[in-house]
Design an enzyme around this catalytic site. Structure first.
Site, PDB file in Angstrom:
ATOM      1  N   HIS A  17      48.618 -58.448  -7.935  1.00 34.01           N
ATOM      2  CA  HIS A  17      48.345 -59.414  -6.860  1.00 34.01           C
ATOM      3  C   HIS A  17      49.289 -60.622  -6.988  1.00 34.01           C
ATOM      4  O   HIS A  17      49.859 -61.074  -6.008  1.00 34.01           O
ATOM      5  CB  HIS A  17      46.909 -59.963  -6.965  1.00 34.01           C
ATOM      6  CG  HIS A  17      45.816 -58.967  -6.721  1.00 34.01           C
ATOM      7  ND1 HIS A  17      44.740 -58.819  -7.565  1.00 34.01           N
ATOM      8  CD2 HIS A  17      45.615 -58.073  -5.711  1.00 34.01           C
ATOM      9  CE1 HIS A  17      43.920 -57.903  -7.083  1.00 34.01           C
ATOM     10  NE2 HIS A  17      44.426 -57.419  -5.960  1.00 34.01           N
ATOM     11  N   LYS A  41      29.519 -55.244  -1.400  1.00 33.58           N
ATOM     12  CA  LYS A  41      29.958 -54.806  -2.726  1.00 33.58           C
ATOM     13  C   LYS A  41      29.210 -55.630  -3.766  1.00 33.58           C
ATOM     14  O   LYS A  41      28.719 -56.709  -3.461  1.00 33.58           O
ATOM     15  CB  LYS A  41      31.461 -55.087  -2.903  1.00 33.58           C
ATOM     16  CG  LYS A  41      32.372 -54.054  -2.248  1.00 33.58           C
ATOM     17  CD  LYS A  41      33.811 -54.340  -2.645  1.00 33.58           C
ATOM     18  CE  LYS A  41      34.795 -53.433  -1.934  1.00 33.58           C
ATOM     19  NZ  LYS A  41      36.196 -53.804  -2.223  1.00 33.58           N
ATOM     20  N   ARG A  90      50.471 -50.038  -2.931  1.00 30.35           N
ATOM     21  CA  ARG A  90      50.884 -49.415  -4.196  1.00 30.35           C
ATOM     22  C   ARG A  90      51.325 -47.990  -3.947  1.00 30.35           C
ATOM     23  O   ARG A  90      52.484 -47.647  -4.034  1.00 30.35           O
ATOM     24  CB  ARG A  90      49.731 -49.437  -5.207  1.00 30.35           C
ATOM     25  CG  ARG A  90      49.467 -50.802  -5.815  1.00 30.35           C
ATOM     26  CD  ARG A  90      48.140 -50.848  -6.495  1.00 30.35           C
ATOM     27  NE  ARG A  90      47.088 -50.480  -5.567  1.00 30.35           N
ATOM     28  CZ  ARG A  90      45.797 -50.672  -5.754  1.00 30.35           C
ATOM     29  NH1 ARG A  90      45.385 -51.193  -6.879  1.00 30.35           N
ATOM     30  NH2 ARG A  90      44.914 -50.330  -4.858  1.00 30.35           N
ATOM     31  N   SER A 128      42.002 -53.738  -9.706  1.00 29.77           N
ATOM     32  CA  SER A 128      40.933 -54.567 -10.277  1.00 29.77           C
ATOM     33  C   SER A 128      39.852 -53.693 -10.899  1.00 29.77           C
ATOM     34  O   SER A 128      39.303 -54.020 -11.956  1.00 29.77           O
ATOM     35  CB  SER A 128      40.322 -55.465  -9.205  1.00 29.77           C
ATOM     36  OG  SER A 128      41.276 -56.363  -8.726  1.00 29.77           O
TER      37      SER A 128
HETATM   38  O1  PNS Z   1      40.840 -56.184  -2.100  1.00 26.12           O
HETATM   39  P1  PNS Z   1      40.160 -55.353  -1.043  1.00 26.12           P
HETATM   40  O2  PNS Z   1      38.693 -55.168  -1.367  1.00 26.12           O
HETATM   41  O3  PNS Z   1      40.864 -54.065  -0.765  1.00 26.12           O
HETATM   42  O4  PNS Z   1      40.250 -56.241   0.311  1.00 26.12           O
HETATM   43  C1  PNS Z   1      39.651 -55.805   1.487  1.00 26.12           C
HETATM   44  C2  PNS Z   1      39.665 -56.907   2.546  1.00 26.12           C
HETATM   45  C3  PNS Z   1      39.020 -58.182   2.026  1.00 26.12           C
HETATM   46  C4  PNS Z   1      41.081 -57.218   2.952  1.00 26.12           C
HETATM   47  C5  PNS Z   1      38.886 -56.367   3.772  1.00 26.12           C
HETATM   48  O5  PNS Z   1      37.663 -55.849   3.351  1.00 26.12           O
HETATM   49  C6  PNS Z   1      38.617 -57.421   4.850  1.00 26.12           C
HETATM   50  O6  PNS Z   1      39.527 -57.902   5.492  1.00 26.12           O
HETATM   51  N1  PNS Z   1      37.340 -57.801   5.002  1.00 26.12           N
HETATM   52  C7  PNS Z   1      36.907 -58.826   5.915  1.00 26.12           C
HETATM   53  C8  PNS Z   1      36.032 -58.238   7.018  1.00 26.12           C
HETATM   54  C9  PNS Z   1      36.880 -57.722   8.160  1.00 26.12           C
HETATM   55  O7  PNS Z   1      37.656 -58.438   8.755  1.00 26.12           O
HETATM   56  N2  PNS Z   1      36.721 -56.420   8.445  1.00 26.12           N
HETATM   57  C10 PNS Z   1      37.457 -55.778   9.510  1.00 26.12           C
HETATM   58  C11 PNS Z   1      38.883 -55.418   9.136  1.00 26.12           C
HETATM   59  S1  PNS Z   1      38.970 -54.363   7.756  1.00 26.12           S
END
Ligand code: PNS
Length: 161
Positions: A17, A41, A90, A128
């Site tokens: 990150h 989560k 990745r 992570s």
């Molecule tokens: O590190 P991660 O868990 O892969 O990140 C995921 C993240 C935070 C980018 C994604 O879950 C997100 O954008 N969540 C916010 C809710 C949202 O906007 N959902 C609709 C688009 S995915």
């Protein structure tokens, strides 16, 4: 002013990150890291703890800041005046999920572009969740996560067990 957001769970932030953060910070005037306060989560660290670890890790990168958010990413981007969403890729396994999210975010608000950065090959195997597994069994975390995170994760796991 070009403002980008870099969203994620960051449970915890890894060197992968941090590499994306450093590289993206050179492309935009301002980069805002968005830590998702995810209720579905069950993260190891609270959103505030995750933010605190990020704040320590980004000391010295002047145009980067970090905030916790909940709700939709496009709303977080709007609140921060951002026009770009930065994501790290990745492997091809990441692509399918990221592609879907990018299209969904575009459907939710066509103003935003998702920019993908390829991971540095040095960090392509770090996630992570694997960090937490290595930490749980006392594996060596040096080089995988920022130093401040090593201490925090050890402390947290000692409290858990
Ligand atoms: O590190 P991660 O868990 O892969 O990140 C995921 C993240 C935070 C980018 C994604 O879950 C997100 O954008 N969540 C916010 C809710 C949202 O906007 N959902 C609709 C688009 S995915």
């Amino acid at each position: 002013m070009r403002i980008a957001v870099y969203p994620g769970s960051f449970d915890p932030i890894t060197n992968g990150h941090l590499d994306i953060i450093r590289r993206a910070s050179r492309l935009y005037d301002k980069l805002i890291i968005g830590v998702l306060n995810n209720t579905s989560k069950s993260p190891l660290f609270t959103a505030e703890e995750r933010k605190a670890m990020i704040d320590e890790a980004i000391v010295g990168i002047s145009n980067v800041s970090c905030d916790v958010f909940s709700g939709l990413l496009v709303d977080f981007a709007k609140q921060n005046g951002a026009s770009v969403i930065v994501k790290g890729l990745r492997t091809v396994a990441d692509f399918e999920y990221e592609f879907q999210m990018a299209l969904l975010n575009k459907a939710l608000n066509p103003e935003y572009e998702t920019m993908f950065m390829m991971t540095n090959t040095k960090y392509s195997y770090i996630s992570s969740s694997m960090i937490k597994e290595v930490a749980k069994y006392n594996g060596e975390l040096d080089g995988l996560v920022p130093h401040n995170v090593i201490l925090k994760i050890k402390d947290k796991l000692q409290r858990e067990f």
